[in-house]
Design a protein around this motif. Structure first.
Motif, PDB file in Angstrom:
ATOM      1  N   GLY A  43      -4.793  -6.783  13.502  1.00 29.29           N
ATOM      2  CA  GLY A  43      -4.576  -6.004  12.064  1.00 29.29           C
ATOM      3  C   GLY A  43      -5.635  -6.085  10.938  1.00 29.29           C
ATOM      4  N   GLU A  44      -5.149  -5.741   9.895  1.00 31.80           N
ATOM      5  CA  GLU A  44      -5.729  -5.698   8.577  1.00 31.80           C
ATOM      6  C   GLU A  44      -4.926  -5.972   7.377  1.00 31.80           C
ATOM      7  OE1 GLU A  44      -8.939  -5.382   7.675  1.00 31.80           O
ATOM      8  OE2 GLU A  44      -9.711  -4.832   9.896  1.00 31.80           O
ATOM      9  N   VAL A  45      -5.548  -6.529   6.380  1.00 33.09           N
ATOM     10  CA  VAL A  45      -4.987  -6.686   5.143  1.00 33.09           C
ATOM     11  C   VAL A  45      -5.589  -5.959   4.075  1.00 33.09           C
ATOM     12  CG1 VAL A  45      -6.142  -8.943   4.592  1.00 33.09           C
ATOM     13  CG2 VAL A  45      -4.031  -8.605   3.512  1.00 33.09           C
ATOM     14  N   ALA A  46      -4.733  -5.472   2.927  1.00 33.29           N
ATOM     15  CA  ALA A  46      -5.471  -4.578   2.017  1.00 33.29           C
ATOM     16  C   ALA A  46      -4.471  -4.978   0.677  1.00 33.29           C
ATOM     17  CB  ALA A  46      -5.429  -3.262   2.234  1.00 33.29           C
ATOM     18  N   VAL A  47      -5.168  -4.593  -0.366  1.00 33.80           N
ATOM     19  CA  VAL A  47      -4.383  -4.548  -1.882  1.00 33.80           C
ATOM     20  C   VAL A  47      -4.428  -3.386  -2.302  1.00 33.80           C
ATOM     21  CG1 VAL A  47      -6.511  -5.483  -2.945  1.00 33.80           C
ATOM     22  CG2 VAL A  47      -4.230  -6.072  -3.780  1.00 33.80           C
ATOM     23  N   GLU A  48      -3.477  -3.065  -3.315  1.00 33.80           N
ATOM     24  CA  GLU A  48      -3.278  -2.163  -4.056  1.00 33.80           C
ATOM     25  C   GLU A  48      -2.932  -2.742  -5.367  1.00 33.80           C
ATOM     26  OE1 GLU A  48      -0.236   0.992  -2.954  1.00 33.80           O
ATOM     27  OE2 GLU A  48      -1.632   1.297  -1.118  1.00 33.80           O
ATOM     28  N   SER A  49      -3.401  -2.480  -6.443  1.00 38.12           N
ATOM     29  CA  SER A  49      -3.053  -3.050  -7.782  1.00 38.12           C
ATOM     30  C   SER A  49      -3.552  -2.301  -9.146  1.00 38.12           C
ATOM     31  CB  SER A  49      -3.601  -4.110  -7.972  1.00 38.12           C
ATOM     32  OG  SER A  49      -3.453  -4.944  -8.958  1.00 38.12           O
ATOM     33  N   LYS A  50      -2.887  -2.466  -9.930  1.00 36.86           N
ATOM     34  CA  LYS A  50      -3.485  -1.718 -11.248  1.00 36.86           C
ATOM     35  C   LYS A  50      -3.114  -2.643 -12.380  1.00 36.86           C
ATOM     36  CE  LYS A  50      -2.812   3.346 -11.370  1.00 36.86           C
ATOM     37  NZ  LYS A  50      -1.779   4.516 -11.446  1.00 36.86           N
ATOM     38  N   LEU A  51      -4.188  -2.828 -12.998  1.00 40.43           N
ATOM     39  CA  LEU A  51      -4.309  -4.044 -14.096  1.00 40.43           C
ATOM     40  C   LEU A  51      -2.989  -3.904 -14.665  1.00 40.43           C
ATOM     41  CD1 LEU A  51      -5.971  -6.226 -14.474  1.00 40.43           C
ATOM     42  CD2 LEU A  51      -7.300  -5.019 -16.627  1.00 40.43           C
ATOM     43  N   GLU A  61       0.105  -3.893 -13.772  1.00 37.34           N
ATOM     44  CA  GLU A  61       1.110  -3.477 -13.121  1.00 37.34           C
ATOM     45  C   GLU A  61       1.405  -4.182 -11.750  1.00 37.34           C
ATOM     46  OE1 GLU A  61       1.069   1.100 -12.889  1.00 37.34           O
ATOM     47  OE2 GLU A  61       0.217   0.968 -14.911  1.00 37.34           O
ATOM     48  N   GLY A  62       1.290  -5.403 -11.825  1.00 38.93           N
ATOM     49  CA  GLY A  62       1.421  -6.144 -10.571  1.00 38.93           C
ATOM     50  C   GLY A  62       0.539  -5.697  -9.482  1.00 38.93           C
ATOM     51  N   ALA A  63       0.503  -6.556  -8.174  1.00 39.37           N
ATOM     52  CA  ALA A  63       0.080  -6.151  -7.042  1.00 39.37           C
ATOM     53  C   ALA A  63       0.636  -5.744  -5.806  1.00 39.37           C
ATOM     54  CB  ALA A  63      -0.931  -7.234  -6.987  1.00 39.37           C
ATOM     55  N   THR A  64       0.179  -5.450  -4.861  1.00 40.83           N
ATOM     56  CA  THR A  64       0.993  -5.148  -3.540  1.00 40.83           C
ATOM     57  C   THR A  64      -0.180  -5.627  -2.511  1.00 40.83           C
ATOM     58  OG1 THR A  64       2.382  -3.417  -4.205  1.00 40.83           O
ATOM     59  CG2 THR A  64       2.076  -3.705  -1.670  1.00 40.83           C
ATOM     60  N   PHE A  65       0.056  -6.476  -1.680  1.00 43.16           N
ATOM     61  CA  PHE A  65      -0.770  -6.949  -0.597  1.00 43.16           C
ATOM     62  C   PHE A  65       0.128  -6.266   0.838  1.00 43.16           C
ATOM     63  CE2 PHE A  65      -2.513  -9.574  -3.724  1.00 43.16           C
ATOM     64  CZ  PHE A  65      -3.873  -9.670  -3.445  1.00 43.16           C
ATOM     65  N   ARG A  66      -0.821  -5.534   1.349  1.00 43.76           N
ATOM     66  CA  ARG A  66      -0.093  -5.208   2.711  1.00 43.76           C
ATOM     67  C   ARG A  66      -0.959  -5.318   3.856  1.00 43.76           C
ATOM     68  NH1 ARG A  66      -0.647  -0.088   1.117  1.00 43.76           N
ATOM     69  NH2 ARG A  66       1.208   0.038  -0.053  1.00 43.76           N
ATOM     70  N   VAL A  67      -0.093  -6.205   4.725  1.00 35.39           N
ATOM     71  CA  VAL A  67      -0.650  -6.426   6.068  1.00 35.39           C
ATOM     72  C   VAL A  67      -0.067  -5.394   7.071  1.00 35.39           C
ATOM     73  CG1 VAL A  67      -0.549  -8.186   7.939  1.00 35.39           C
ATOM     74  CG2 VAL A  67      -0.797  -8.800   5.621  1.00 35.39           C
ATOM     75  N   ILE A  68      -1.039  -4.941   7.948  1.00 32.78           N
ATOM     76  CA  ILE A  68      -0.607  -3.950   8.965  1.00 32.78           C
ATOM     77  C   ILE A  68      -1.031  -4.353  10.244  1.00 32.78           C
ATOM     78  CG2 ILE A  68      -0.928  -1.702   9.974  1.00 32.78           C
ATOM     79  CD1 ILE A  68      -1.567  -0.668   6.940  1.00 32.78           C
ATOM     80  N   LEU A  69      -0.187  -4.598  11.259  1.00 29.32           N
ATOM     81  CA  LEU A  69      -0.412  -5.178  12.490  1.00 29.32           C
ATOM     82  C   LEU A  69       0.251  -4.181  13.505  1.00 29.32           C
ATOM     83  CD1 LEU A  69       1.171  -8.915  11.875  1.00 29.32           C
ATOM     84  CD2 LEU A  69      -1.207  -8.098  11.805  1.00 29.32           C
ATOM     85  N   PRO A  70      -0.788  -4.423  14.699  1.00 28.80           N
ATOM     86  CA  PRO A  70      -0.485  -3.347  15.841  1.00 28.80           C
ATOM     87  C   PRO A  70       0.794  -3.578  16.014  1.00 28.80           C
ATOM     88  CG  PRO A  70      -1.789  -4.965  16.508  1.00 28.80           C
ATOM     89  CD  PRO A  70      -1.865  -5.339  15.121  1.00 28.80           C
ATOM     90  N   PRO A  71       1.689  -2.338  16.901  1.00 27.53           N
ATOM     91  CA  PRO A  71       3.066  -2.748  17.203  1.00 27.53           C
ATOM     92  C   PRO A  71       3.200  -3.594  18.609  1.00 27.53           C
ATOM     93  CG  PRO A  71       1.965  -0.536  18.020  1.00 27.53           C
ATOM     94  CD  PRO A  71       1.001  -1.194  17.180  1.00 27.53           C
ATOM     95  N   GLN A  72       3.928  -4.491  18.429  1.00 25.88           N
ATOM     96  CA  GLN A  72       4.096  -5.610  19.499  1.00 25.88           C
ATOM     97  C   GLN A  72       5.677  -5.749  19.743  1.00 25.88           C
ATOM     98  OE1 GLN A  72       2.233  -8.740  17.565  1.00 25.88           O
ATOM     99  NE2 GLN A  72       0.363  -8.382  18.721  1.00 25.88           N
ATOM    100  N   VAL A  73       6.201  -4.604  19.268  1.00 24.78           N
ATOM    101  CA  VAL A  73       8.043  -4.720  19.418  1.00 24.78           C
ATOM    102  C   VAL A  73       8.397  -4.884  20.783  1.00 24.78           C
ATOM    103  CG1 VAL A  73       9.991  -3.936  18.687  1.00 24.78           C
ATOM    104  CG2 VAL A  73       8.059  -3.652  17.342  1.00 24.78           C
TER     105      VAL A  73
END
Ligand code: ADP
Length: 428
Positions: free
Chosen positions: A395-403, A405-417
């Motif tokens: 998978g991958e990890v990414a960040v979204e943030s505005k000075l 206004e806090g931060a959001t770290f998002r981890v996206i992993l492939p489907p393994q359900v």
């Protein structure tokens, strides 16, 4: 005719009529002559202009325009032939190997460096199928992904060298009509990287023993009835030992991941049970920071995933502890989990100071700490570990943030359900 009849019918005035008629005929003849002369001039003038006399400018400019056209034609031909020679010239001088496969996966173009890097017994020939050039499964899969529009990169061992191969979808007209491959010899870079990893691994390993010895000594000292500056020195030694232990732990973890020594051990994980343990581990830290921790799960009831519990826990713990560490007292941190057939999304939102855009690309580098975070404890290695672990999990990890206004770290992993029993309503 009218004048003629009139003249013939009146004999009494024969002479006068005759003169009248003559005069009129003369006038008529004069008018006819004048008109004829005018017509001749109108018709003859362009002819005379063509044959001499005063010629118009268009005709005068014709030879000049013709020779300019000829010159332009010569220039165009020269430019085209220079451009024809330019591309092969550039290709021939490139250190990187370049190969272009067309829509039917056949080799259309390649440069001498590609031939050199691949070092094949049989030389490259135009028209070769991609599978004849890259026989490894990884290479075939990567080129297929590139044909599907996704750029890919892989390592290829050829003739004792390590090549980095990049496959780029070739779409000059919009739709993918081929794949462009570039080959770099990264043997010496890889060797340097291996040396760096070994050095870090050895140093962190060798330092562990003396640091443990210092910790024991500092703990013994703290048990003594120390006073004044001796007491505060023992406390300071203890704090430094804690920081060193953290750093050494992160360093040896990172070097294990980077060297490929760390292997995942995926097992079947009950999602809710896994999250309960994670929350239990982090609640005390949240309470110590005065920050509330909330969980939002969007997945069918009884969802189970295939994952390495230790490593998934490590990724989320790293992100959640950062979120708690950077949140203001009284703030809230949310962990939102969404499991669908398309993939797993794990998000950590906080209400902290946020991360400036210019630093967002750098915080996943080892030892990088944002300017505003220098006052907080940390090693600058946590996110580098998270990034490597996510990649290891596919998978991958990414960040979204505005000075501010806090931060959001998002981890996206492939489907393994895993296959579910009849799906129930989502748990919130
Ligand atoms: P550290 O040990 O410094 O936390 P990390 O690798 O975990 O190291 O994070 C690197 C840097 O990213 C931090 O020093 C900080 O500047 C920034 N950072 C990470 N998480 C957050 C967050 N939730 N809010 C603001 N900044 C963050």
């Amino acid at each position: 005719m009218l004048f003629l009849g009139f003249g013939l019918g009146l004999s009494a005035h024969k002479d006068i009529s005759f003169l009248w008629t003559l005069g009129l005929l003369g006038t008529l003849a004069l008018v006819v002559i004048l008109m004829a002369r005018w017509q001749v001039r109108v018709l003859a003038e362009p002819l005379s202009q063509l044959l001499g006399g005063t010629r118009p400018r268009v005709i005068e400019d014709l030879p000049r325009a013709w020779s300019a056209l000829e010159q332009e034609n010569v220039d165009l031909k020269e430019r085209a032939s220079r451009e024809d020679r330019l591309l092969p010239g550039i290709m021939a001088r490139l250190e990187e190997g370049v190969l272009l496969f067309g829509a039917t996966e056949r080799l259309e173009q390649f440069n001498p460096a590609a031939l050199r890097h691949l070092g094949m017994g049989a030389p490259l020939v135009k028209g070769m199928w991609v599978g004849e050039v890259f026989r490894d499964q990884e290479g075939l899969d990567a080129t297929q992904r590139a044909y599907g529009g996704t750029p890919c990169e892989w390592r290829l061992a050829r003739a004792g060298r390590t090549l980095r191969v990049r496959a780029i979808p070739f779409a000059p007209l919009g739709a993918v009509s081929g794949v462009l491959l570039t080959l770099d010899d990264v043997t010496s870079q890889e060797a340097l990287e291996t040396t760096r990893q070994k050095f870090i691994s050895n140093v962190s390993h060798e330092l562990k023993t003396p640091v443990t010895a210092i910790r024991i000594a500092a703990e013994n000292l703290q048990e003594e009835d120390l006073q004044g500056s001796a007491r505060s020195s023992a406390q300071s030694i203890m704090r430094s030992v804690d920081r060193l232990t953290l750093l050494l732990g992160d360093l040896s973890e990172l070097s294990r991941i980077e060297s490929g020594a760390l292997h995942l051990a995926p097992v079947r994980l009950e999602l809710v049970a896994f999250l309960e343990t994670l929350m239990k581990d982090l609640q005390p830290r949240g309470a110590a920071c005065g920050v509330a921790l909330a969980l939002d799960v969007q997945a069918p009831e009884g969802t189970a995933i295939q994952a390495d519990p230790l490593r998934l826990h490590q990724v989320l713990e790293n992100l959640l502890s950062n979120a708690l560490k950077f949140s203001p007292k009284g703030g809230k941190v949310d962990l939102v989990v969404r499991i669908t057939d398309q993939g797993q999304i794990w998000e950590v939102h906080d209400q902290g100071p946020g991360i400036p855009e210019a630093e967002q690309g750098r915080i996943f580098e080892r030892f990088y700490r944002a300017q505003a975070a220098k006052a907080k404890p940390g090693t600058g290695l946590g996110l580098a570990i998270v990034k490597h672990l996510c990649r290891l999990m596919g998978g991958e990890v990414a960040v979204e943030s505005k000075l501010g206004e806090g931060a959001t770290f998002r981890v996206i992993l492939p489907p393994q359900v895993e296959p579910q029993e009849p799906a129930g309503p989502p748990i919130r």
